[in-house]
Scaffold this motif. Structure first.
Motif, PDB file in Angstrom:
ATOM      1  N   ALA A 268       0.834  -1.206   0.000  1.00 29.90           N
ATOM      2  CA  ALA A 268       0.000   0.000   0.000  1.00 29.90           C
ATOM      3  C   ALA A 268       0.868   1.256   0.000  1.00 29.90           C
ATOM      4  O   ALA A 268       0.542   2.257  -0.652  1.00 29.90           O
ATOM      5  CB  ALA A 268      -0.930  -0.005   1.215  1.00 29.90           C
ATOM      6  N   PHE A 269       1.964   1.201   0.699  1.00 31.23           N
ATOM      7  CA  PHE A 269       2.881   2.335   0.778  1.00 31.23           C
ATOM      8  C   PHE A 269       3.524   2.591  -0.582  1.00 31.23           C
ATOM      9  O   PHE A 269       3.651   3.740  -1.028  1.00 31.23           O
ATOM     10  CB  PHE A 269       3.946   2.032   1.832  1.00 31.23           C
ATOM     11  CG  PHE A 269       4.883   3.169   2.116  1.00 31.23           C
ATOM     12  CD1 PHE A 269       4.409   4.392   2.555  1.00 31.23           C
ATOM     13  CD2 PHE A 269       6.257   3.007   1.969  1.00 31.23           C
ATOM     14  CE1 PHE A 269       5.276   5.434   2.844  1.00 31.23           C
ATOM     15  CE2 PHE A 269       7.126   4.038   2.246  1.00 31.23           C
ATOM     16  CZ  PHE A 269       6.640   5.256   2.685  1.00 31.23           C
ATOM     17  N   GLU A 270       3.915   1.521  -1.258  1.00 28.97           N
ATOM     18  CA  GLU A 270       4.597   1.655  -2.544  1.00 28.97           C
ATOM     19  C   GLU A 270       3.636   2.002  -3.677  1.00 28.97           C
ATOM     20  O   GLU A 270       4.048   2.502  -4.727  1.00 28.97           O
ATOM     21  CB  GLU A 270       5.340   0.360  -2.864  1.00 28.97           C
ATOM     22  CG  GLU A 270       6.496   0.105  -1.913  1.00 28.97           C
ATOM     23  CD  GLU A 270       7.113  -1.273  -2.094  1.00 28.97           C
ATOM     24  OE1 GLU A 270       6.563  -2.060  -2.886  1.00 28.97           O
ATOM     25  OE2 GLU A 270       8.136  -1.541  -1.449  1.00 28.97           O
ATOM     26  N   ALA A 271       2.355   1.751  -3.451  1.00 27.80           N
ATOM     27  CA  ALA A 271       1.364   2.019  -4.489  1.00 27.80           C
ATOM     28  C   ALA A 271       1.240   3.499  -4.815  1.00 27.80           C
ATOM     29  O   ALA A 271       0.695   3.873  -5.858  1.00 27.80           O
ATOM     30  CB  ALA A 271       0.000   1.478  -4.061  1.00 27.80           C
ATOM     31  N   THR A 272       1.741   4.356  -3.939  1.00 25.67           N
ATOM     32  CA  THR A 272       1.707   5.797  -4.199  1.00 25.67           C
ATOM     33  C   THR A 272       2.603   6.164  -5.365  1.00 25.67           C
ATOM     34  O   THR A 272       2.421   7.219  -5.979  1.00 25.67           O
ATOM     35  CB  THR A 272       2.183   6.584  -2.966  1.00 25.67           C
ATOM     36  OG1 THR A 272       3.545   6.231  -2.678  1.00 25.67           O
ATOM     37  CG2 THR A 272       1.313   6.266  -1.755  1.00 25.67           C
ATOM     38  N   GLY A 273       3.601   5.311  -5.670  1.00 26.18           N
ATOM     39  CA  GLY A 273       4.548   5.627  -6.726  1.00 26.18           C
ATOM     40  C   GLY A 273       5.634   6.586  -6.283  1.00 26.18           C
ATOM     41  O   GLY A 273       6.538   6.925  -7.051  1.00 26.18           O
ATOM     42  N   VAL A 274       5.556   7.013  -5.033  1.00 22.79           N
ATOM     43  CA  VAL A 274       6.578   7.918  -4.490  1.00 22.79           C
ATOM     44  C   VAL A 274       7.585   7.069  -3.729  1.00 22.79           C
ATOM     45  O   VAL A 274       7.311   6.592  -2.627  1.00 22.79           O
ATOM     46  CB  VAL A 274       5.952   8.976  -3.558  1.00 22.79           C
ATOM     47  CG1 VAL A 274       7.041   9.889  -2.987  1.00 22.79           C
ATOM     48  CG2 VAL A 274       4.921   9.791  -4.317  1.00 22.79           C
ATOM     49  N   GLU A 275       8.739   6.872  -4.318  1.00 21.00           N
ATOM     50  CA  GLU A 275       9.750   6.003  -3.710  1.00 21.00           C
ATOM     51  C   GLU A 275      10.277   6.607  -2.417  1.00 21.00           C
ATOM     52  O   GLU A 275      10.556   7.802  -2.346  1.00 21.00           O
ATOM     53  CB  GLU A 275      10.918   5.811  -4.680  1.00 21.00           C
ATOM     54  CG  GLU A 275      12.038   4.943  -4.131  1.00 21.00           C
ATOM     55  CD  GLU A 275      13.293   5.008  -5.002  1.00 21.00           C
ATOM     56  OE1 GLU A 275      13.690   6.131  -5.358  1.00 21.00           O
ATOM     57  OE2 GLU A 275      13.840   3.942  -5.300  1.00 21.00           O
ATOM     58  N   TYR A 276      10.384   5.767  -1.405  1.00 27.60           N
ATOM     59  CA  TYR A 276      11.052   6.202  -0.173  1.00 27.60           C
ATOM     60  C   TYR A 276      12.502   5.741  -0.266  1.00 27.60           C
ATOM     61  O   TYR A 276      12.780   4.553  -0.297  1.00 27.60           O
ATOM     62  CB  TYR A 276      10.391   5.600   1.072  1.00 27.60           C
ATOM     63  CG  TYR A 276      10.888   6.249   2.363  1.00 27.60           C
ATOM     64  CD1 TYR A 276      10.061   7.065   3.120  1.00 27.60           C
ATOM     65  CD2 TYR A 276      12.195   6.066   2.799  1.00 27.60           C
ATOM     66  CE1 TYR A 276      10.503   7.669   4.275  1.00 27.60           C
ATOM     67  CE2 TYR A 276      12.652   6.677   3.954  1.00 27.60           C
ATOM     68  CZ  TYR A 276      11.807   7.470   4.696  1.00 27.60           C
ATOM     69  OH  TYR A 276      12.260   8.078   5.835  1.00 27.60           O
ATOM     70  N   PHE A 277      13.398   6.718  -0.317  1.00 31.61           N
ATOM     71  CA  PHE A 277      14.818   6.372  -0.392  1.00 31.61           C
ATOM     72  C   PHE A 277      15.593   7.245   0.564  1.00 31.61           C
ATOM     73  O   PHE A 277      15.324   8.428   0.708  1.00 31.61           O
ATOM     74  CB  PHE A 277      15.369   6.567  -1.805  1.00 31.61           C
ATOM     75  CG  PHE A 277      16.847   6.293  -1.905  1.00 31.61           C
ATOM     76  CD1 PHE A 277      17.310   4.996  -1.942  1.00 31.61           C
ATOM     77  CD2 PHE A 277      17.764   7.342  -1.922  1.00 31.61           C
ATOM     78  CE1 PHE A 277      18.671   4.727  -2.005  1.00 31.61           C
ATOM     79  CE2 PHE A 277      19.125   7.089  -1.990  1.00 31.61           C
ATOM     80  CZ  PHE A 277      19.577   5.776  -2.033  1.00 31.61           C
TER      81      PHE A 277
END
Length: 426
Positions: A268-277
């Motif tokens: 669900a977190f990755e579904a935003t398309g905003v990568e957390y790096f």
């Protein structure tokens, strides 16, 4: 610990140096990896996956996705593959997964120094901008000072019902709950041991309200409680949080932290398309250090050691409680122990000034101690896990001697009488 002149101090509070200050195996692991490679986590390295796999073996299977950070940075390890940054990420995960904004926290809690975490830390926000409308505060499950005490037939249910009331009140005002956020053992709140069964009941209420349960293990994880590797496991074998945050002891002083969660929440977190790096999250050196800490915990059997020494220390402190009226309560598990100092037994008024004086006297005797709790009157014991039975005897002997001196000083003051002065001649 040693000061700049070589004086030796017994450290009773440093839960960051988890396996001991400058442990040679941890220092060696960092040094050896530094000589080979230390770079950002865009470059793949076995240490990252090896470390995630090692951590996964300590947790329930449901918690199988790991994000590594510093300050408790971020890289993602697939097993399909404070710390402030860890708790901030946990908050983001919960909000993305639930689609909700609001958070329920325990009174007197502290979860970090970022703005997002000050907002959910009553310990801090009450002295700053006050409580945000999306933050809801439930009573601390303290069976010594709280509304439901040791004589209550079922304090776990009573305190969980308080959370349910907070949730209901929020929902009546149209608020939607993203998470219940709590330390598995509230530390800043006064070394509190929640009654067994409290978390499972709370989790049921929170999940029914559409939220998730976040267990903050940043101060109390990695075997400190002795009987379990994680403090949330004290609440029962069937209880599993949705997110667990780790920091402080995880790297023995190296800047390392972690968030463990489920595949569903990670997707669900990755579904935003905003990568957390994060550049340094899961660096080869950080993961080498994390692996070394786990190695030391296993090789030196420090979890069992914490159970044994902690039980012995509780026994010694219990003897002091019977001897010194200022000690109102001794509570703890493993090497997480609080000694609640009071002015009188009837009201349990916090002995704040006395606690501050006692800490100063202990430091003069080369023992490092500190206080916690709303009244700053609870002596907190969170020493490195190598803290020994001999260390416990030495510390308690000094504590006994200082408390005895304090009591004698009070008696001396009480027996002093101010004689009336003769009146002057008229």
């Amino acid at each position: 610990m040693y000061d700049e002149q070589g004086a030796q101090y017994l450290d009773c509070i440093n839960n960051v140096a988890h396996v001991g200050h400058c442990h040679p195996l941890v220092v060696q692991a960092a040094h050896e990896q530094n000589q080979v490679l230390n770079t950002n986590s865009r470059f793949l390295h076995d240490n990252l996956v090896d470390y995630a796999q090692r951590l996964s073996r300590t947790l329930p299977k449901k918690l199988c996705v790991f994000y590594f950070l510093n300050s408790g940075w971020l890289g993602r390890a697939h097993l399909f593959c404070r710390s402030s940054e860890a708790n901030d990420l946990a908050l983001r995960l919960a909000r993305q997964y639930t689609g909700h904004q609001d958070v329920v926290v325990l009174d007197h809690a502290y979860h970090g120094h970022l703005s997002s975490l000050i907002d959910i830390s009553p310990y801090k926000f009450r002295d700053l901008d006050g409580q945000k409308e999306w933050v809801h505060v439930a009573p601390l499950p303290d069976t010594y000072r709280g509304p439901y005490r040791e004589d209550h037939p079922d304090p776990a249910a009573a305190y969980a019902d308080e959370v349910k009331r907070v949730l209901s009140s929020a929902q009546e005002r149209g608020r939607k709950i993203a998470a219940f956020f709590a330390e598995s053992l509230p530390s800043v709140g006064g070394q509190v041991i929640p009654p067994a069964g409290y978390f499972p009941r709370v989790a049921e209420h929170v999940r029914s309200a559409g939220g998730v349960f976040i267990a903050d293990e940043i101060q109390v994880g990695f075997g400190r409680v002795g009987t379990q590797f994680w403090a949330f496991q004290l609440q029962g074998e069937g209880f599993v949080p949705d997110i667990v945050t780790m920091g402080k002891p995880i790297g023995n002083g190296h800047p390392l932290a972690c968030v463990a969660t489920t595949q569903a929440m990670a997707k669900a977190f990755e579904a935003t398309g905003v990568e957390y790096f994060n550049t340094f999250g899961g660096s080869p050196v950080s993961c080498a250090v994390g692996l070394a800490v786990l190695d030391v915990l296993e090789k030196e059997q420090l979890q069992a050691h914490a159970a044994s020494v902690g039980s012995f220390l509780m026994e010694l402190l219990g003897q002091q409680k019977a001897k010194h009226p200022i000690i109102g309560d001794v509570r703890g598990v493993g090497l997480f122990i609080g000694v609640d100092l009071i002015k009188d037994k009837a009201t349990r008024t916090p002995a704040t000034e006395e606690a501050d004086y006692l800490v100063s006297r202990l430091k003069e005797n080369y023992i490092l101690m500190s206080t916690d709790g709303p009244g700053r009157n609870v002596l907190k014991f969170k020493p490195p896990m190598c803290f020994s039975s001999d260390n416990a005897r030495h510390m308690v002997a000094k504590l006994d001697a200082i408390l005895t001196d304090m009591e004698e000083e009070v008696r001396s003051c009480e027996t002093l009488q101010l004689w009336p002065q003769p009146s002057s001649a008229q």
